[in-house]
Design a protein around this motif. Sequence first.
Motif, PDB file in Angstrom:
ATOM      1  N   ILE A  71      63.484   5.959 -58.132  1.00 45.87           N
ATOM      2  CA  ILE A  71      63.023   4.824 -57.316  1.00 45.87           C
ATOM      3  C   ILE A  71      63.370   3.511 -58.007  1.00 45.87           C
ATOM      4  O   ILE A  71      63.815   2.547 -57.370  1.00 45.87           O
ATOM      5  CB  ILE A  71      61.507   4.915 -57.069  1.00 45.87           C
ATOM      6  CG1 ILE A  71      61.187   6.048 -56.102  1.00 45.87           C
ATOM      7  CG2 ILE A  71      60.967   3.601 -56.517  1.00 45.87           C
ATOM      8  CD1 ILE A  71      61.613   5.798 -54.675  1.00 45.87           C
TER       9      ILE A  71
ATOM     10  N   CYS B 175      65.711   0.556 -56.561  1.00 43.56           N
ATOM     11  CA  CYS B 175      65.168  -0.806 -56.504  1.00 43.56           C
ATOM     12  C   CYS B 175      66.157  -1.795 -57.129  1.00 43.56           C
ATOM     13  O   CYS B 175      66.449  -2.855 -56.558  1.00 43.56           O
ATOM     14  CB  CYS B 175      63.833  -0.840 -57.240  1.00 43.56           C
ATOM     15  SG  CYS B 175      62.909  -2.367 -57.050  1.00 43.56           S
TER      16      CYS B 175
ATOM     17  N   PHE C 269      59.444  -1.264 -55.324  1.00 48.11           N
ATOM     18  CA  PHE C 269      60.509  -0.917 -54.379  1.00 48.11           C
ATOM     19  C   PHE C 269      60.177  -1.459 -52.987  1.00 48.11           C
ATOM     20  O   PHE C 269      61.048  -2.012 -52.299  1.00 48.11           O
ATOM     21  CB  PHE C 269      60.683   0.598 -54.351  1.00 48.11           C
ATOM     22  CG  PHE C 269      61.840   1.080 -53.529  1.00 48.11           C
ATOM     23  CD1 PHE C 269      63.062   0.436 -53.558  1.00 48.11           C
ATOM     24  CD2 PHE C 269      61.706   2.191 -52.706  1.00 48.11           C
ATOM     25  CE1 PHE C 269      64.139   0.886 -52.806  1.00 48.11           C
ATOM     26  CE2 PHE C 269      62.762   2.648 -51.940  1.00 48.11           C
ATOM     27  CZ  PHE C 269      63.991   1.991 -51.992  1.00 48.11           C
TER      28      PHE C 269
ATOM     29  N   THR D 283      60.846  -5.107 -52.996  1.00 45.50           N
ATOM     30  CA  THR D 283      62.278  -5.410 -52.925  1.00 45.50           C
ATOM     31  C   THR D 283      62.799  -5.263 -51.509  1.00 45.50           C
ATOM     32  O   THR D 283      63.563  -6.098 -51.009  1.00 45.50           O
ATOM     33  CB  THR D 283      63.064  -4.487 -53.876  1.00 45.50           C
ATOM     34  OG1 THR D 283      62.568  -4.651 -55.219  1.00 45.50           O
ATOM     35  CG2 THR D 283      64.541  -4.805 -53.863  1.00 45.50           C
TER      36      THR D 283
END
Length: 586
Positions: A363, A367, A408, A411
């Motif tokens: 992850i 990201c 994440f 983002t």
Amino acid sequence: MRSRSFTSSPPPPRHSHERITPGRAHTHGRCGSPTFSTRFHLPRSLLDSISHVQIFKGKWSLIKVKLATLETRLSEISVSSAAENPLSFDLLQSLSATCSAVAFLSALCHEPTLRGGKLKTQNDIDSLSAKLDAHINDLGVLVRSGIFFASEYRKSVSSSMSVVESSRRESVRAEARNLTTRLQIGSTESKNSTLDLLLGLLQEDDKNVLIAVAQGIVPVLVRLLDSSSSSEIKERAVTAIAKISTVDSSKHVLLAEGLALLNNLLRVLESGSIFAKEKSCIALIALSNSKENARAIGSRGGISSLLEICREGTPISQAVAAGVLRNLAVFTEIKENFVEENAVLTLSALCNSGTDLALENSIGCLCNLVSGDDDLKLFVAREVGIENLKILLDSAPTAQNLEVVVQFVRTLASCSNIAEFLAANGFLNLVVGALSFGAMGVRIAAAKTVYDLAYSSKTKKELGEIGCIAPLVKMLDGKAVEEKEAAAKALSTLMNYAGNRKILRKEEKGIVSVVILLDRSFKNLDKKFLLSTLASLVHSKKCWKQMAAARAGDYLQKLVDLDVEGAKSLVDSLGRGKLWGVFAKH
């Protein structure tokens, strides 16, 4: 260290005068080995024998030069230290056997016609020449290592040190020096056993790692990773390097090895064992934070190898390979490599099938990869799946996992199209819930995500209604400046909706907490978000009184004197008559 056997030459002569002799005042050695005195000499009969050869004169002239070099190296050795040191003692035994073989073979060449085969004799001479090269190299290593002076130094240390810890540290230093030397000489078997001892020393204590690094172990390990080494040696060497890479104070030494180390580690990724690949990834995590190294890894096919491990490796190797990719994805220059290798698909699959660490790193990699690229964000959002991301956010197994998943979401939310979709699919409640999480990193990530999700009046309203204001006010009292600033930033954008201003006014410590942070004693805290929040409340009489009670006048005047942006405009908005009169009474 074992003696190196010379299999292709005839057996050595029976007479002891063919051995290395030390000059005068001989004392008997152990196990029939060479005796020691004040200085070592090659047997005169050996050099005389070479001067009488009739065939292969060019080869024998070269051997004579090498013997002269050997004698020079031998003259640098202290006989007493050599007798006490197993490394030098065993090397001299091996050298003695080689010289005996040289004497025997040179005697065969005294006649112009060989009794044996000419080709075989020529091969034997070449083998002896290579053997002498190895002895010259090994003697040079021993002399440069300073181990001949180690015994005297240890005696000096033991007599002057009264502290047990200092004595133990010196013992480790001597052992590390000895192991570093042994790794540069001897057979493959000897180096393997030495590496086992080194790994035991490194695993025992991180302080031992620092000591071994100071003794020059890293360049030696890098040379052992060369393609000419056996697979067993490479595996042990990369394991030692991986351990060194986990000690922060030693990472700069690995970085100093540059492309030599990097290329060797990448070769291990391509052709090493699963265990060696795992250790190589651990070392690469420490080396992949620089742009230069990231470019080198990308240009040498490293991303492809790492993704292959993410697909086919063991759970541990998958996690650490994703960790390297996470570092690499920061650099814009090599993001194209990720796209070409279909990295998104591999990393998305790893989110669901790996360990907690694999989830965190995959992850985190996604990201970093999508940062600053809205098209890529949309693609990744589709591949990972919003529902899948929602499950990860709702049931992350560890605080580290939750923090990276929230980051994440943040983002992705920086793309307005995705932010709208997230808000419509229940993410607001999940993010607001993370604001009250026990781990500070999660709270900070959640506050930053609130700022990005509050892209419209509608979402600002929803965030306020589901209880976003209270935990943000509480975060203003957090210990870390980063937590205070993340909360202040989120509050400043939420205050653009009138309903949220009413909620903040009702918070018992809401206004006071904001005003207090205007104090200059809160260093490195950007005041503009606090000033923006207060400016949005300037027309409320209740807020005026709360600001006055919290000494807002004093703080604001000092900020005006410092030309802090937004301070003067807030003072002007407050009014020099009505409200400033209130401040004057305090």
